[in-house]
Design an enzyme around this catalytic site. Sequence first.
Site, PDB file in Angstrom:
ATOM      1  N   TYR A 253       5.141   1.075  10.058  1.00 20.77           N
ATOM      2  CA  TYR A 253       5.828   1.788   8.983  1.00 20.77           C
ATOM      3  C   TYR A 253       5.890   3.284   9.359  1.00 20.77           C
ATOM      4  CZ  TYR A 253       6.697   3.979   4.504  1.00 20.77           C
ATOM      5  OH  TYR A 253       7.219   4.749   3.514  1.00 20.77           O
TER       6      TYR A 253
ATOM      7  N   LYS B 169       5.847  -2.124  -3.176  1.00 23.13           N
ATOM      8  CA  LYS B 169       6.788  -3.082  -2.625  1.00 23.13           C
ATOM      9  C   LYS B 169       6.703  -4.423  -3.376  1.00 23.13           C
ATOM     10  CE  LYS B 169       7.372   0.420   0.082  1.00 23.13           C
ATOM     11  NZ  LYS B 169       6.749   0.539   1.400  1.00 23.13           N
TER      12      LYS B 169
ATOM     13  N   ARG C 130     -10.533   9.203 -13.550  1.00 28.58           N
ATOM     14  CA  ARG C 130     -10.455   9.255 -12.077  1.00 28.58           C
ATOM     15  C   ARG C 130     -11.429   8.251 -11.471  1.00 28.58           C
ATOM     16  NH1 ARG C 130     -13.163  13.081  -9.533  1.00 28.58           N
ATOM     17  NH2 ARG C 130     -12.497  14.745 -10.942  1.00 28.58           N
TER      18      ARG C 130
ATOM     19  N   ASP D 109      -2.412  -4.189   7.238  1.00 19.58           N
ATOM     20  CA  ASP D 109      -1.455  -3.779   6.211  1.00 19.58           C
ATOM     21  C   ASP D 109      -0.686  -5.040   5.823  1.00 19.58           C
ATOM     22  OD1 ASP D 109       0.797  -2.944   4.786  1.00 19.58           O
ATOM     23  OD2 ASP D 109       0.875  -1.001   5.790  1.00 19.58           O
TER      24      ASP D 109
HETATM   25  C1  LIG Z   1       6.026   1.507   2.088  1.00 22.51           C
HETATM   26  C2  LIG Z   1       4.953   1.151   3.020  1.00 22.51           C
HETATM   27  C3  LIG Z   1       3.801   1.930   3.127  1.00 22.51           C
HETATM   28  C4  LIG Z   1       3.613   3.200   2.310  1.00 22.51           C
HETATM   29  O1  LIG Z   1       3.558   2.937   0.947  1.00 22.51           O
HETATM   30  P1  LIG Z   1       4.053   3.975  -0.213  1.00 22.51           P
HETATM   31  O2  LIG Z   1       3.739   3.232  -1.448  1.00 22.51           O
HETATM   32  O3  LIG Z   1       5.512   4.203   0.009  1.00 22.51           O
HETATM   33  O4  LIG Z   1       3.259   5.221  -0.028  1.00 22.51           O
HETATM   34  C5  LIG Z   1       2.815   1.494   3.985  1.00 22.51           C
HETATM   35  N1  LIG Z   1       2.963   0.378   4.737  1.00 22.51           N
HETATM   36  C6  LIG Z   1       4.079  -0.376   4.676  1.00 22.51           C
HETATM   37  C7  LIG Z   1       4.179  -1.602   5.524  1.00 22.51           C
HETATM   38  C8  LIG Z   1       5.101  -0.022   3.819  1.00 22.51           C
HETATM   39  O5  LIG Z   1       6.208  -0.765   3.770  1.00 22.51           O
END
Ligand SMILES: *Cc1c(COP(=O)(O)O)cnc(C)c1O
Length: 380
Positions: free
Chosen positions: A98, A195, A46, A170
């Site tokens: 998001y 992603k 962890r 982000d």
């Molecule tokens: C998918 C996404 C998230 C969240 O990520 P997860 O891996 O699905 O928890 C946050 N910000 C953006 C821009 C995203 O496309």
Amino acid sequence: MDISTKCVRAGAKKHDDTGAVSVPIYQSATFSHIGVGESTGYDYSRLQNPTREHLEKLIAAIESGFDAMAFSTGMAAITALFEIFSPGDEIISSDDLYGGTFRYFKNVAEKHGLKFVFVDTSDLKNIEDNITENTKALFIETPTNPMMKITDVRSAAELAKSRGILTIVDNTFLTPYLMRPFDMGADIVVHSGTKFLAGHNDTLAGFLVVNSPPLSEKLRYIYKTTGACLSPFDSWLVIRGIKTLAIRMEKSGENALKIAKFLRSRPEINKVYFPGFEDSDGYLVNKKQASGAGSMISFETVDKETALKILKKVKLILFAESLGGVETLITYPYTQTHADVPADIREARGINEKLLRISVGIENAEDLIEDLKNALEAES
Ligand SMILES: *Cc1c(COP(=O)(O)O)cnc(C)c1O
């Protein structure tokens, strides 16, 4: 060193003496001690695991950050991040966001006394007008999800810094291959590693990247305490994914421009939102701060029936949530990713029943266009 080389080679701390080119998956929960008060550097997974550490060093290197923490999902990373704030703190956030992040802000974080102000951050004045003495952070998505609005990160971070406010970006949509927020003054970079970074629609992951030792210390403490860390195997998958980040971003970006142009030429489409169009609102700002427009496209069809027909008739393109993988996916933000955004807000932002979003993959562009053409021309 160029980022494309870093993607393949960074993070490569030698872990064993076998000469293994691919970092081993250290599938171990705990590590034995040499003696009392002595450690190999690893105690319990962890806190740290050699495979995950390799990935974290890789992410820090490609984002030009000081430290990176790998989480089980993007939302886990965002949730851990907001533990640094206290009740009464205010956060100014991009309003086109998001859906999961919006849901977390409104339905979870606000319960703990944080206050969120949602504004169109593509206009700096909206940020400036909403700063109060309690404002602690600015949370930016650029391009936004799903409307592809562009925020000037350098100007926003400059403004935030002058008022003692943290800038959080982000960077899921563009990835460090196309944009590096730390070079423009950001303090924290967030990723859904699920992603483009992992890139193959086969694992979930999330990252927090920081560029200062005090922020690293604060967040590492939260990280080891709350425990949403990435497993060794998933860490390995993301490492492997990032090896091809550069060529995937190039190819999907080229494909996206071709598809966006095709969509724009069609009478069944009202409007195409793509920051790679020279006449799009955010084109110049994005060009200044990023080396590409990415591979996300949103578009509005002439009516709801056309949107639904496309979703039903595409064959090669998959009707699925998520984005950033090698497979081209199409989604319906209205009922999927953004279903939890209140209906009036959704409508006001253009997230209506005619809006579709495509995450362009690395298939052949002409095959993808053919699929869309057939779907548009099919009998419903
Ligand atoms: C998918 C996404 C998230 C969240 O990520 P997860 O891996 O699905 O928890 C946050 N910000 C953006 C821009 C995203 O496309």
